[in-house]
Design a protein around this motif. Structure first.
Motif, PDB file in Angstrom:
ATOM      1  N   GLN A  84      50.653  54.002  65.244  1.00 47.04           N
ATOM      2  CA  GLN A  84      52.043  53.755  65.629  1.00 47.04           C
ATOM      3  C   GLN A  84      52.644  55.069  66.114  1.00 47.04           C
ATOM      4  N   PRO A  85      52.292  55.488  67.331  1.00 47.40           N
ATOM      5  CA  PRO A  85      52.783  56.761  67.863  1.00 47.40           C
ATOM      6  C   PRO A  85      54.284  56.721  68.081  1.00 47.40           C
ATOM      7  N   ALA A  86      54.856  57.920  68.155  1.00 46.25           N
ATOM      8  CA  ALA A  86      56.313  58.032  68.272  1.00 46.25           C
ATOM      9  C   ALA A  86      56.815  57.774  69.681  1.00 46.25           C
ATOM     10  N   SER A  87      55.945  57.904  70.689  1.00 49.32           N
ATOM     11  CA  SER A  87      56.397  57.736  72.073  1.00 49.32           C
ATOM     12  C   SER A  87      55.342  56.999  72.880  1.00 49.32           C
ATOM     13  N   LEU A  88      55.776  56.469  74.028  1.00 46.86           N
ATOM     14  CA  LEU A  88      54.858  55.770  74.911  1.00 46.86           C
ATOM     15  C   LEU A  88      53.831  56.729  75.501  1.00 46.86           C
ATOM     16  N   ASP A  89      54.211  57.963  75.749  1.00 53.34           N
ATOM     17  CA  ASP A  89      53.263  58.943  76.287  1.00 53.34           C
ATOM     18  C   ASP A  89      52.098  59.164  75.328  1.00 53.34           C
ATOM     19  N   GLN A  90      52.387  59.262  74.047  1.00 49.18           N
ATOM     20  CA  GLN A  90      51.327  59.439  73.065  1.00 49.18           C
ATOM     21  C   GLN A  90      50.417  58.203  73.026  1.00 49.18           C
ATOM     22  N   ALA A  91      51.017  57.029  73.133  1.00 50.93           N
ATOM     23  CA  ALA A  91      50.222  55.795  73.125  1.00 50.93           C
ATOM     24  C   ALA A  91      49.331  55.716  74.360  1.00 50.93           C
ATOM     25  N   GLN A  92      49.847  56.101  75.510  1.00 45.81           N
ATOM     26  CA  GLN A  92      49.037  56.083  76.724  1.00 45.81           C
ATOM     27  C   GLN A  92      47.901  57.094  76.651  1.00 45.81           C
ATOM     28  N   SER A  93      48.131  58.205  75.973  1.00 44.14           N
ATOM     29  CA  SER A  93      47.059  59.176  75.765  1.00 44.14           C
ATOM     30  C   SER A  93      45.941  58.555  74.928  1.00 44.14           C
ATOM     31  N   GLN A  94      46.293  57.815  73.897  1.00 44.28           N
ATOM     32  CA  GLN A  94      45.286  57.130  73.085  1.00 44.28           C
ATOM     33  C   GLN A  94      44.566  56.049  73.889  1.00 44.28           C
ATOM     34  N   LEU A  95      45.310  55.399  74.802  1.00 49.38           N
ATOM     35  CA  LEU A  95      44.709  54.379  75.655  1.00 49.38           C
ATOM     36  C   LEU A  95      43.672  54.998  76.580  1.00 49.38           C
ATOM     37  N   ARG A  96      44.004  56.167  77.141  1.00 45.90           N
ATOM     38  CA  ARG A  96      43.068  56.852  78.040  1.00 45.90           C
ATOM     39  C   ARG A  96      41.840  57.357  77.292  1.00 45.90           C
ATOM     40  N   GLN A  97      41.992  57.695  76.024  1.00 48.72           N
ATOM     41  CA  GLN A  97      40.864  58.163  75.226  1.00 48.72           C
ATOM     42  C   GLN A  97      40.078  57.007  74.616  1.00 48.72           C
ATOM     43  N   LEU A  98      40.449  55.769  74.934  1.00 42.80           N
ATOM     44  CA  LEU A  98      39.790  54.549  74.456  1.00 42.80           C
ATOM     45  C   LEU A  98      39.855  54.427  72.938  1.00 42.80           C
ATOM     46  N   GLU A  99      40.889  55.026  72.347  1.00 40.65           N
ATOM     47  CA  GLU A  99      41.116  54.828  70.920  1.00 40.65           C
ATOM     48  C   GLU A  99      41.764  53.475  70.666  1.00 40.65           C
ATOM     49  N   VAL A 100      42.533  52.996  71.642  1.00 38.90           N
ATOM     50  CA  VAL A 100      43.131  51.668  71.590  1.00 38.90           C
ATOM     51  C   VAL A 100      42.906  51.003  72.950  1.00 38.90           C
ATOM     52  N   VAL A 104      51.744  48.081  72.507  1.00 37.66           N
ATOM     53  CA  VAL A 104      52.942  47.247  72.393  1.00 37.66           C
ATOM     54  C   VAL A 104      54.144  48.177  72.278  1.00 37.66           C
ATOM     55  N   LEU A 105      55.091  48.011  73.179  1.00 42.63           N
ATOM     56  CA  LEU A 105      56.305  48.823  73.176  1.00 42.63           C
ATOM     57  C   LEU A 105      57.497  47.940  72.802  1.00 42.63           C
ATOM     58  N   ILE A 106      58.160  48.282  71.678  1.00 50.82           N
ATOM     59  CA  ILE A 106      59.383  47.583  71.268  1.00 50.82           C
ATOM     60  C   ILE A 106      60.549  48.506  71.606  1.00 50.82           C
ATOM     61  N   VAL A 122      59.893  42.764  74.788  1.00 53.38           N
ATOM     62  CA  VAL A 122      58.819  43.550  74.193  1.00 53.38           C
ATOM     63  C   VAL A 122      57.729  43.680  75.240  1.00 53.38           C
ATOM     64  N   PHE A 123      57.269  44.890  75.486  1.00 53.84           N
ATOM     65  CA  PHE A 123      56.289  45.151  76.543  1.00 53.84           C
ATOM     66  C   PHE A 123      54.886  45.298  75.954  1.00 53.84           C
ATOM     67  N   ALA A 124      53.926  44.760  76.676  1.00 57.24           N
ATOM     68  CA  ALA A 124      52.520  44.905  76.285  1.00 57.24           C
ATOM     69  C   ALA A 124      51.742  45.453  77.476  1.00 57.24           C
ATOM     70  N   TYR A 125      51.014  46.531  77.248  1.00 59.67           N
ATOM     71  CA  TYR A 125      50.178  47.151  78.278  1.00 59.67           C
ATOM     72  C   TYR A 125      48.730  47.105  77.794  1.00 59.67           C
ATOM     73  N   TYR A 126      47.814  46.793  78.720  1.00 59.70           N
ATOM     74  CA  TYR A 126      46.410  46.770  78.302  1.00 59.70           C
ATOM     75  C   TYR A 126      45.537  47.450  79.341  1.00 59.70           C
ATOM     76  N   ASN A 127      44.393  47.885  78.897  1.00 61.75           N
ATOM     77  CA  ASN A 127      43.425  48.596  79.740  1.00 61.75           C
ATOM     78  C   ASN A 127      42.598  47.586  80.518  1.00 61.75           C
ATOM     79  N   ALA A 128      42.890  47.430  81.806  1.00 61.86           N
ATOM     80  CA  ALA A 128      42.200  46.420  82.623  1.00 61.86           C
ATOM     81  C   ALA A 128      40.806  46.850  83.044  1.00 61.86           C
ATOM     82  N   THR A 129      40.431  48.109  82.807  1.00 62.20           N
ATOM     83  CA  THR A 129      39.044  48.492  83.090  1.00 62.20           C
ATOM     84  C   THR A 129      38.098  47.861  82.070  1.00 62.20           C
ATOM     85  N   TYR A 130      38.616  47.550  80.879  1.00 61.86           N
ATOM     86  CA  TYR A 130      37.898  46.734  79.897  1.00 61.86           C
ATOM     87  C   TYR A 130      38.588  45.377  79.893  1.00 61.86           C
ATOM     88  N   LEU A 131      38.344  44.610  80.950  1.00 58.38           N
ATOM     89  CA  LEU A 131      39.171  43.445  81.236  1.00 58.38           C
ATOM     90  C   LEU A 131      39.107  42.407  80.126  1.00 58.38           C
TER      91      LEU A 131
END
Length: 391
Positions: A84-100, A104-106, A122-131
């Protein structure tokens, strides 16, 4: 079939069996290796439903309701709140590192806006390279958010405005999953992987067997006076073995892992020899046209080896480029997958499956006819060896 043709078929059949007994590599290629591949594929996909996909939640709302949503997401069988990162930037960093695989952004004041009668998002973003993984995660996120929304509507909002003022949306969409309600990836992928792997193994074995006769200069002696019977005799052991493996794969998925056969088991069993005979006919076509084992094996790798991607079962061919649509129609796997889907999972009337069966028969006649004709024509230019290996 006259006596000479029967004798030619039997001699070619016995000759091929004798070769498989004495050549350990070729024997293993058509006996142990296919069964081993089926077992490995079955083991890899034994966990049939995707569970605990790691996601991140960025809760900027920090309310009791947003914390409830986080708990509901974590309780979903398909999801696991990994961070549960504090910001969307931190979450996107985890997404790029394939940790998640999804975030989900509230947004701030999302639930307060909903309680005031306006729409919160409520926004949901997903990694489409792992479709597949990303879409599975988003699907479970939407379901959890829908349950949370209904709870919020009936609870907090209902208390504020009164139950009488609550009304359902004017249009509601109810979606029901047909023919694979558990969303099992095992029942989606293995019915495609099993025939794809087996058809490639059979086509390579048949091409090597036919190419060996060309390479060793034994073509004329092997074909003898009944060339079509000799060709049929050589192909029969391979088609018989791989049809048996295909039938075992169907029964494993239907009786041990699935809910049985929805349609006609007889049509599914009939489809096994027709499918593998069509693949053998494609191998015969390539050997007959190229008259070279290496070139024929390469052509099989480019056609049968890529059939799964072009069969229309994994990637859609609707409105695809013309080449893709034509290539899709030329592949035996395309017709077989239609037959298997109709009879094993959907339970279509038997008459519907006559078309894919007829397509397989047409492939046998056209590809096998052209390939056999070219092989027989090539044999007439080869002098007989008279070494006792004749069929």
């Amino acid at each position: 079939m006259n006596a000479a043709a029967r004798a030619g078929f039997a001699a070619s059949f016995r000759r091929e069996l004798q070769h498989l007994r004495h050549d350990r590599a070729d024997g293993l290629l058509v006996t142990l290796l296919p069964l081993l591949m089926l077992a490995v594929m079955a083991w890899l996909f034994a966990a049939s439903v995707m569970r605990d996909i790691p996601i991140a939640i960025v809760d900027l709302d920090r309310s009791a309701q947003s914390r409830l949503l986080a708990r509901m997401l974590d309780a979903s069988p398909g999801l696991r709140v990994a961070s549960q990162p504090a910001s969307l930037d931190q979450a996107q960093s985890q997404l790029r590192q394939l940790e998640v695989f999804a975030v989900v952004l509230i947004p701030r004041d999302a639930t307060r806006q909903a309680l005031r009668g306006s729409q919160g998002t409520v926004f949901a973003y997903y990694n489409a390279t792992y479709l597949t993984t990303g879409q599975s995660a988003v699907r479970d996120i939407v379901e959890a958010a829908g349950a949370w929304n209904a709870r919020l509507l009936a609870g907090q909002i209902g208390k504020q405005v009164g139950p009488a003022k609550l009304r359902a949306p004017p249009i509601a969409v109810q979606s029901d999953i047909l023919h694979n309600p558990a969303r099992s990836y095992e029942l989606f992928l293995l019915p495609l992987v099993f025939p794809a792997v087996l058809s490639l193994g059979l086509a390579l074995a048949v091409a090597a067997s036919l190419g060996r006769e060309v390479r060793d200069g034994r073509l004329r002696d092997w074909l003898g006076q009944s060339p079509w019977a000799a060709i049929a005799g050589k192909l029969t052991p391979y088609v018989g073995l791989f049809s048996l493996y295909g039938a075992l794969g169907v029964l494993y998925l239907a009786l041990l892992r699935g809910d049985g056969v929805a349609g006609s088991l007889a049509l599914l069993m009939l489809g096994q020899p027709l499918f593998y005979l069509a693949c053998a006919a494609v191998a015969l076509l390539f050997v007959g046209l190229t008259r070279d084992m290496g070139t024929a094996l390469s052509a099989i790798g480019l056609s049968i080896g890529t059939a799964l991607a072009f069969s229309g079962a994994t990637f859609p061919v609707v409105d695809a480029p013309l080449f893709t649509r034509v290539w899709n129609l030329l592949l035996p796997l395309t017709a077989y997958v239609k037959l298997q889907t109709q009879q094993q999972f959907i339970g279509a009337p038997w008459s519907v499956s006559l078309w894919p069966l007829a397509t397989l028969l047409l492939m046998v006649a056209v590809a096998g006819g052209i390939g056999g004709w070219r092989l027989i024509a090539a044999s007439r230019t080869v002098p007989p060896t008279h070494d006792g290996a004749s069929a």
